[in-house]
Design an enzyme around this catalytic site. Structure first.
Site, PDB file in Angstrom:
ATOM      1  N   HIS A 227       0.911  -1.511  -0.176  1.00  0.00           N
ATOM      2  CA  HIS A 227       0.011  -0.392  -0.080  1.00  0.00           C
ATOM      3  C   HIS A 227       0.718   1.071   0.137  1.00  0.00           C
ATOM      4  O   HIS A 227       0.111   1.966  -0.264  1.00  0.00           O
ATOM      5  CB  HIS A 227      -0.797   0.042   1.108  1.00  0.00           C
ATOM      6  CG  HIS A 227      -2.504  -0.766   1.345  1.00  0.00           C
ATOM      7  ND1 HIS A 227      -1.975  -2.480   1.794  1.00  0.00           N
ATOM      8  CD2 HIS A 227      -3.506  -0.876   0.837  1.00  0.00           C
ATOM      9  CE1 HIS A 227      -2.821  -2.875   1.168  1.00  0.00           C
ATOM     10  NE2 HIS A 227      -4.203  -2.597   0.915  1.00  0.00           N
ATOM     11  N   ASP A 300      -4.704  -5.716  -7.930  1.00  0.00           N
ATOM     12  CA  ASP A 300      -5.679  -5.111  -6.834  1.00  0.00           C
ATOM     13  C   ASP A 300      -5.379  -3.739  -6.768  1.00  0.00           C
ATOM     14  O   ASP A 300      -5.416  -3.011  -7.341  1.00  0.00           O
ATOM     15  CB  ASP A 300      -3.930  -5.476  -5.564  1.00  0.00           C
ATOM     16  CG  ASP A 300      -3.836  -5.054  -4.211  1.00  0.00           C
ATOM     17  OD1 ASP A 300      -4.922  -4.783  -3.618  1.00  0.00           O
ATOM     18  OD2 ASP A 300      -3.389  -6.472  -3.132  1.00  0.00           O
TER      19      ASP A 300
END
Length: 537
Positions: A227, A300
């Protein structure tokens, strides 16, 4: 939805495939099956031919949305293939069911309405039955429990109109310092993880919700969070085959509808230096070629730094489709990403054939999950489908099977007839639960016979003077720093159902049966002590 188009296609195809799809039929939306790559129904080819270029490009996108109005606008303007729900979109079961119906009504092609609901620490829907998460299931070692937990979650999601879940996590967490996976994984034993992944896939898809195994090619051995950065995993082909691949093979064997890519670099598997999401060597060569997966590949989130560090937001979606992805999750700017992919197809950078392959896979997934049947959620019944007594019993079983007694020097546990001082982060619920089990909980260590110390992911603070019991309410690796404690317990979760199970074990009302799914506190995978619970409460 395109009822007139569907009717014409069905009439043309009826000789070979009666009721093949659209609003009057479909192919097994409520079963998992074993066919990740079925022969496309004849009507899908006709449906595809009838779609405009913009409609086809729209099917590749799964954006997030802030308000129902914003979602409807994206559906109508871009013909997106799906939308992802977050807590802000799910005010109540009835409201969520009504929203799902409204969005499906606005769509010309049925939507994949998805959520990232792994249970445990990654849980988005606030009204679902509360489960401990994957590592607790790994400690319980029961494929029946894994399948039932997934089935329960999926049945509740389906009741509010959500038809795809970005679960299960198929990563084998062999790095204790992994900041992003940890207890989201079933454990560190590839064989055990594979069996539980396969069971979970079956459970989700038994209840009519598309499962999504993640994060390919495997995110379990990193100390960087994708992330916020770009992890590099240096597994060799031999290591990958032994450690990372088995759970994905199991998912494919169970007929998983979709697999999510990871924003990681795997230089010994792919020399391009690209994140796997943008690597044809990983997505097309390994996942399609080596493992034979023919379902939908979804990226993702494209908001994550791991895929944005090197390439711009207009370049990333084009590169992902070129690499072999079918769906693009959460582009930072849907207009920018849509226009980039549309122009790439118009220029031939992405071929029309390549686009049609992805759209065909997406339509095939929607058909398998029954979305062309015109199924709707019932807002009046949605609340009653949540947290039923039967569902809560499944969650209790999962939690109670997971509690692992890692150390118990001198018979410190159970706490029968001994006063306990309970301290540490999040210890309030455990104090309440212990009192409910008849344990005498006191206000200071000086008054206690035993000190119970809770810990999440840091180091437990163990006071001196009294025997201590350390309870890991999150990562069991925290027990590596519990050497001064007489007893150590892994719960893998701070959920209410897990805390109650811990209290039953500490009080002696329940004998611990969990086994470590990872190495912790100097003990190997599979280690777990027990003691006999009384025959009656």
């Amino acid at each position: 939805m395109r009822t007139s188009r569907c009717a014409a296609l069905l009439a043309a195809a009826a000789v070979v495939l009666p009721l093949a799809g659209c609003d009057t039929g479909g192919s097994g939306g409520a079963t998992s099956g074993t066919s990740a790559a079925p022969t496309p129904s004849p009507w899908i080819a006709g449906y595809l031919r009838d779609m405009s270029l913009r409609e086809k490009v729209g099917q590749l996108f799964v954006p997030a949305f802030s308000t129902p109005a914003a979602a409807r606008a994206m559906v109508r303007r871009y013909d997106v293939g799906g939308l992802i729900y977050f807590p802000r979109n799910m005010k109540s079961p009835a409201a969520t069911a009504a929203l799902s119906n409204d969005l499906q009504k606005a769509a010309r092609t049925p939507l994949l309405l998805s959520v990232d609901e792994e249970q445990g620490i990654v849980s988005r829907a606030p009204f679902l039955t509360d489960f401990p998460g994957n590592m607790a299931l790994g400690a319980g070692r029961s494929t029946t429990n894994a399948r039932e937990a997934a089935r329960v979650t999926a049945s509740e999601l389906r009741a509010v109109g959500i038809n795809q879940n970005y679960a299960p996590d198929a990563d084998v967490n062999i790095n204790p310092a992994n900041p992003v996976i940890g207890v989201r994984s079933f454990g560190a034993d590839p064989k055990a993880v594979a069996s539980l992944v396969g069971a979970s896939v079956a459970g989700y898809q038994d209840a009519g919700v598309a499962a999504t195994a993640k994060h390919f090619p495997g995110h379990g051995d990193t100390n960087v969070d994708s992330h916020t950065g770009l992890p590099v995993i240096r597994h060799s082909t031999t290591q990958w085959n032994r450690i990372d691949a088995p759970p994905f093979r199991a998912a494919i064997g169970a007929g998983v509808d979709a697999i999510m890519s990871a924003h990681i670099v795997v230089p010994r598997l792919d020399r391009s230096g690209k994140p796997s999401t943008l690597s044809s060597g990983v997505l097309t060569g390994m996942l399609r070629g080596r493992l034979g997966f023919q379902g939908v590949i979804i990226t993702d989130s494209l908001l994550m730094a791991g895929v944005r560090e090197k390439y711009g937001d207009a370049s990333v979606p084009v590169r992902a489709i070129q690499a072999g992805a079918d769906q693009l999750l959460m582009p930072p700017s849907l207009p920018k990403a849509f226009d980039a992919v549309l122009k790439a197809v118009q220029k031939g950078t992405i071929s029309r054939k390549r686009l049609d392959e992805s759209v065909t896979r997406i339509l095939r997934l929607k058909e398998r999950r029954g979305l062309f049947k015109g199924l709707t959620a019932d807002p009046r019944k949605a609340q009653a489908a949540m947290r039923t007594a039967a569902h809560r019993r499944v969650a209790t079983t999962v939690a109670e099977h997971s509690i692992t007694l890692v150390r118990n020097d001198g018979g410190t546990l159970p706490l029968r007839r001994r006063a306990a001082f309970v301290t540490g982060p999040g210890s309030g619920p455990l104090r309440t639960a212990l009192r409910a089990q008849g344990v005498r909980v006191v206000g200071s260590a000086r008054m206690a016979d035993v000190t119970v110390v809770t810990v999440f992911n840091g180091r437990p603070v163990i006071p001196g003077g009294k025997p201590a019991v350390v309870v890991a309410l999150a990562r069991p690796y925290a027990l590596n720093d519990a050497g001064r404690a007489k007893a150590a317990v892994a719960a893998y979760s701070a959920s209410g159902v897990s805390v109650k199970a811990v209290a039953r074990v500490l009080s002696g009302k329940l004998g611990p049966t969990g086994k470590l799914p990872v190495k912790a506190a100097g003990k190997p995978i599979g280690h777990g002590l027990t003691y006999a619970a009384p025959s009656s409460p």
